[in-house]
Design a protein around this motif. Structure first.
Motif, PDB file in Angstrom:
ATOM      1  N   VAL A   8       0.840  -1.216   0.000  1.00 19.70           N
ATOM      2  CA  VAL A   8       0.000   0.000   0.000  1.00 19.70           C
ATOM      3  C   VAL A   8       0.868   1.257   0.000  1.00 19.70           C
ATOM      4  CG1 VAL A   8      -2.063  -1.027   1.009  1.00 19.70           C
ATOM      5  CG2 VAL A   8      -0.277  -0.227   2.534  1.00 19.70           C
ATOM      6  N   ALA A   9       2.055   1.143  -0.633  1.00 23.28           N
ATOM      7  CA  ALA A   9       2.969   2.290  -0.632  1.00 23.28           C
ATOM      8  C   ALA A   9       2.941   3.054  -1.953  1.00 23.28           C
ATOM      9  CB  ALA A   9       4.391   1.821  -0.320  1.00 23.28           C
ATOM     10  N   GLY A  10       1.925   2.790  -2.786  1.00 17.92           N
ATOM     11  CA  GLY A  10       1.803   3.518  -4.061  1.00 17.92           C
ATOM     12  C   GLY A  10       1.371   4.958  -3.802  1.00 17.92           C
ATOM     13  N   LEU A  11       1.372   5.747  -4.868  1.00 16.10           N
ATOM     14  CA  LEU A  11       1.124   7.190  -4.710  1.00 16.10           C
ATOM     15  C   LEU A  11      -0.358   7.556  -4.730  1.00 16.10           C
ATOM     16  CD1 LEU A  11       4.001   8.534  -6.994  1.00 16.10           C
ATOM     17  CD2 LEU A  11       3.980   8.284  -4.500  1.00 16.10           C
ATOM     18  N   GLY A  12      -1.181   6.696  -5.309  1.00 16.81           N
ATOM     19  CA  GLY A  12      -2.621   6.971  -5.333  1.00 16.81           C
ATOM     20  C   GLY A  12      -2.990   8.204  -6.141  1.00 16.81           C
ATOM     21  N   THR A  13      -2.302   8.393  -7.282  1.00 17.17           N
ATOM     22  CA  THR A  13      -2.525   9.628  -8.061  1.00 17.17           C
ATOM     23  C   THR A  13      -3.887   9.659  -8.755  1.00 17.17           C
ATOM     24  OG1 THR A  13      -1.369   8.560  -9.875  1.00 17.17           O
ATOM     25  CG2 THR A  13      -0.091  10.082  -8.525  1.00 17.17           C
ATOM     26  N   ARG A  14      -4.479   8.478  -8.983  1.00 14.97           N
ATOM     27  CA  ARG A  14      -5.712   8.478  -9.788  1.00 14.97           C
ATOM     28  C   ARG A  14      -6.926   8.928  -9.005  1.00 14.97           C
ATOM     29  NH1 ARG A  14      -6.206   2.714 -11.371  1.00 14.97           N
ATOM     30  NH2 ARG A  14      -5.098   2.532  -9.384  1.00 14.97           N
ATOM     31  N   PRO A  53     -13.620   5.567   2.689  1.00  8.58           N
ATOM     32  CA  PRO A  53     -14.683   4.617   3.027  1.00  8.58           C
ATOM     33  C   PRO A  53     -15.374   4.037   1.801  1.00  8.58           C
ATOM     34  CG  PRO A  53     -15.422   6.873   3.381  1.00  8.58           C
ATOM     35  CD  PRO A  53     -13.981   6.952   2.994  1.00  8.58           C
ATOM     36  N   VAL A  54     -15.659   2.774   1.878  1.00  6.64           N
ATOM     37  CA  VAL A  54     -16.609   2.141   0.962  1.00  6.64           C
ATOM     38  C   VAL A  54     -17.753   1.732   1.880  1.00  6.64           C
ATOM     39  CG1 VAL A  54     -17.025   0.226  -0.620  1.00  6.64           C
ATOM     40  CG2 VAL A  54     -14.839   1.434  -0.664  1.00  6.64           C
ATOM     41  N   LEU A  55     -18.855   2.429   1.746  1.00 12.25           N
ATOM     42  CA  LEU A  55     -19.917   2.432   2.760  1.00 12.25           C
ATOM     43  C   LEU A  55     -19.303   2.824   4.099  1.00 12.25           C
ATOM     44  CD1 LEU A  55     -22.454  -0.394   1.951  1.00 12.25           C
ATOM     45  CD2 LEU A  55     -22.267   1.916   1.025  1.00 12.25           C
ATOM     46  N   ASP A  56     -19.458   1.984   5.127  1.00 12.62           N
ATOM     47  CA  ASP A  56     -19.056   2.435   6.458  1.00 12.62           C
ATOM     48  C   ASP A  56     -17.719   1.883   6.929  1.00 12.62           C
ATOM     49  OD1 ASP A  56     -19.955  -0.107   6.571  1.00 12.62           O
ATOM     50  OD2 ASP A  56     -21.548   0.250   8.034  1.00 12.62           O
ATOM     51  N   ARG A  57     -16.928   1.339   5.995  1.00 12.71           N
ATOM     52  CA  ARG A  57     -15.584   0.914   6.439  1.00 12.71           C
ATOM     53  C   ARG A  57     -14.537   1.230   5.379  1.00 12.71           C
ATOM     54  NH1 ARG A  57     -16.493  -5.478   6.494  1.00 12.71           N
ATOM     55  NH2 ARG A  57     -18.587  -5.407   5.669  1.00 12.71           N
ATOM     56  N   PRO A  58     -13.283   1.318   5.815  1.00 13.99           N
ATOM     57  CA  PRO A  58     -12.245   1.664   4.849  1.00 13.99           C
ATOM     58  C   PRO A  58     -12.082   0.580   3.788  1.00 13.99           C
ATOM     59  CG  PRO A  58     -11.418   1.833   7.104  1.00 13.99           C
ATOM     60  CD  PRO A  58     -12.754   1.178   7.179  1.00 13.99           C
ATOM     61  N   LEU A 110      -2.352  -9.188  -1.778  1.00 11.09           N
ATOM     62  CA  LEU A 110      -3.654  -8.596  -2.129  1.00 11.09           C
ATOM     63  C   LEU A 110      -3.462  -7.112  -2.385  1.00 11.09           C
ATOM     64  CD1 LEU A 110      -4.166 -10.602   0.610  1.00 11.09           C
ATOM     65  CD2 LEU A 110      -6.515 -10.282  -0.210  1.00 11.09           C
ATOM     66  N   LEU A 111      -3.945  -6.639  -3.525  1.00 10.53           N
ATOM     67  CA  LEU A 111      -3.943  -5.200  -3.799  1.00 10.53           C
ATOM     68  C   LEU A 111      -5.318  -4.672  -3.386  1.00 10.53           C
ATOM     69  CD1 LEU A 111      -2.158  -5.067  -7.274  1.00 10.53           C
ATOM     70  CD2 LEU A 111      -1.218  -5.407  -4.992  1.00 10.53           C
ATOM     71  N   PRO A 112      -5.369  -3.894  -2.290  1.00  7.98           N
ATOM     72  CA  PRO A 112      -6.672  -3.527  -1.729  1.00  7.98           C
ATOM     73  C   PRO A 112      -7.516  -2.614  -2.616  1.00  7.98           C
ATOM     74  CG  PRO A 112      -4.876  -3.033  -0.192  1.00  7.98           C
ATOM     75  CD  PRO A 112      -4.242  -3.411  -1.481  1.00  7.98           C
ATOM     76  N   ASP A 113      -6.861  -1.915  -3.574  1.00  8.20           N
ATOM     77  CA  ASP A 113      -7.624  -1.119  -4.552  1.00  8.20           C
ATOM     78  C   ASP A 113      -8.703  -1.926  -5.234  1.00  8.20           C
ATOM     79  OD1 ASP A 113      -5.783   0.813  -4.309  1.00  8.20           O
ATOM     80  OD2 ASP A 113      -5.342   0.986  -6.460  1.00  8.20           O
ATOM     81  N   GLU A 114      -8.346  -3.181  -5.487  1.00  7.90           N
ATOM     82  CA  GLU A 114      -9.246  -4.062  -6.226  1.00  7.90           C
ATOM     83  C   GLU A 114     -10.219  -4.680  -5.235  1.00  7.90           C
ATOM     84  OE1 GLU A 114      -9.266  -4.515  -9.460  1.00  7.90           O
ATOM     85  OE2 GLU A 114      -7.263  -4.043 -10.189  1.00  7.90           O
ATOM     86  N   LEU A 115     -11.447  -4.195  -5.253  1.00  7.64           N
ATOM     87  CA  LEU A 115     -12.469  -4.767  -4.365  1.00  7.64           C
ATOM     88  C   LEU A 115     -13.194  -5.847  -5.167  1.00  7.64           C
ATOM     89  CD1 LEU A 115     -14.733  -2.630  -2.058  1.00  7.64           C
ATOM     90  CD2 LEU A 115     -15.414  -4.832  -2.942  1.00  7.64           C
ATOM     91  N   LEU A 116     -13.057  -7.080  -4.721  1.00 10.94           N
ATOM     92  CA  LEU A 116     -13.619  -8.220  -5.452  1.00 10.94           C
ATOM     93  C   LEU A 116     -14.748  -8.835  -4.638  1.00 10.94           C
ATOM     94  CD1 LEU A 116     -10.300  -9.996  -6.593  1.00 10.94           C
ATOM     95  CD2 LEU A 116     -11.525  -8.122  -7.711  1.00 10.94           C
ATOM     96  N   LYS A 138      -5.619   6.359   0.255  1.00 13.70           N
ATOM     97  CA  LYS A 138      -6.811   5.877  -0.469  1.00 13.70           C
ATOM     98  C   LYS A 138      -7.344   4.585   0.140  1.00 13.70           C
ATOM     99  CE  LYS A 138      -4.297   3.491  -4.079  1.00 13.70           C
ATOM    100  NZ  LYS A 138      -4.032   3.302  -5.493  1.00 13.70           N
ATOM    101  N   GLU A 139      -6.456   3.804   0.757  1.00 10.34           N
ATOM    102  CA  GLU A 139      -6.899   2.545   1.383  1.00 10.34           C
ATOM    103  C   GLU A 139      -7.832   2.799   2.565  1.00 10.34           C
ATOM    104  OE1 GLU A 139      -3.708   3.365   0.803  1.00 10.34           O
ATOM    105  OE2 GLU A 139      -3.296   2.052  -0.908  1.00 10.34           O
TER     106      GLU A 139
END
Ligand code: UTP
Length: 287
Positions: free
Chosen positions: A10-16, A30-35, A129-135, A26-27
């Protein structure tokens, strides 16, 4: 090969997703009520992982706070009779699950971030796991990969078909089909130039890897975008050991960009009884 360790780079820059990610990692959006991160953490725990390694940098130290106990808050919630909420906070990580935080001092790429976790991985098989990707899938994608890696004995990664025009954004996998959803990986190319992708099967941020990938990463020169690429290490691994790609059907949201993050919120809100009617009402009114 059932991994006990899960690595979260989770050390990326999160530019998008700037400026939302300027002061809040960015991690932790919130997505609804949790990170966002919590979803990947639960996926790892459901797959049997007990040591969670977060590879972060000085911009992401709020993640440490998130996993720390908030004793005063828990006491106050309990005193106010909000016992369920206090218990939820206490059990953010269940009994027996440990978090470890590792620094990646320079953003040298995903492969380098994984290498930073090597002292904690300590020669064991591990998940990434790349947390950006919500599966969203049943069974969860990491559990399906762990079962596959255990049954077949090898590394495994999750893939999904993407449109030809989007292949240059992903690690693209080519290989020999073993079944409708299963492939033995022969090549993986990180962000192929338009028109050069070996297939349309993109890696979607879930991996089960053997410890033998660590010495490969140690020797790897920078690849696409001048970064140490995990895909390049997996390509080298696939020459020596079996690597499987699983395209289990799932709902996938790239929450590292706005449309994906918004869609994930909508999807999950429509599954929640207390939110569904309000969301549908707004959508109907605005159409
Ligand atoms: P991305 O390049 O997709 O994400 O990296 P990013 O850098 O966070 O965000 P954008 O592209 O600028 O919006 C994929 C994953 O690898 C991690 C990221 O945190 C993300 O989880 N990563 C990437 C690292 O941990 N270290 C790096 O040096 C590079």
């Amino acid at each position: 090969m059932r991994p006990e360790v899960a690595v979260f780079p989770v050390a990326g820059l999160g530019t998008r997703i700037l400026p939302a990610s300027k002061a809040v990692p960015k991690e932790l959006l919130p997505v609804l009520d949790r990170p966002l991160l919590q979803y990947a953490v639960e996926e790892a725990i459901a797959a049997g992982c007990r040591t969670l390694v977060f590879v972060l940098n000085r911009e992401k130290l709020a993640l440490v706070d998130y996993f720390d106990r908030a004793l005063l808050l828990e006491q106050r919630l309990a005193a106010a009779g909000k016992l369920a909420l206090a218990e939820d906070l206490r059990r953010l990580l269940p009994e027996g699950v440990h978090s470890v935080f590792v620094l990646q001092a320079e953003p040298l790429g995903l492969g380098h971030a994984v290498l930073c976790a090597a002292p904690v991985i300590a020669g064991r098989p591990f998940a990434v796991l790349l947390p950006d990707e919500l599966l969203i899938a049943d069974p969860p994608v990491l559990s399906a990969l762990a079962a596959l890696a255990e049954a077949r004995g090898g590394a495994a990664l999750a893939v999904m078909e993407v449109p030809e025009a989007e292949t240059s954004r992903y690690g693209i996998v080519a290989g020999a089909p073993l079944g409708p959803e299963l492939l033995r990986v022969q090549a993986i190319v990180e962000k192929p130039a338009p028109g050069t992708a070996p297939s349309r099967l993109a890696a979607i941020g879930r991996y089960i890897l053997p410890p033998s990938i660590i010495p490969i990463l140690e020797k790897l020169p920078p690849g696409a975008q001048g970064e140490i690429q995990l895909s390049d290490a997996i390509a080298a691994l696939a020459i020596a050991e079996p690597v499987y790609a699983l395209s289990q059907p799932c709902e996938r949201y790239d929450c590292g960009q706005l449309a994906g993050w918004l869609s994930a919120n909508l999807h999950l809100a429509l599954r929640r009884e207390e939110l569904k009617a309000a969301v549908l009402e707004v959508l109907a009114r605005l159409r």
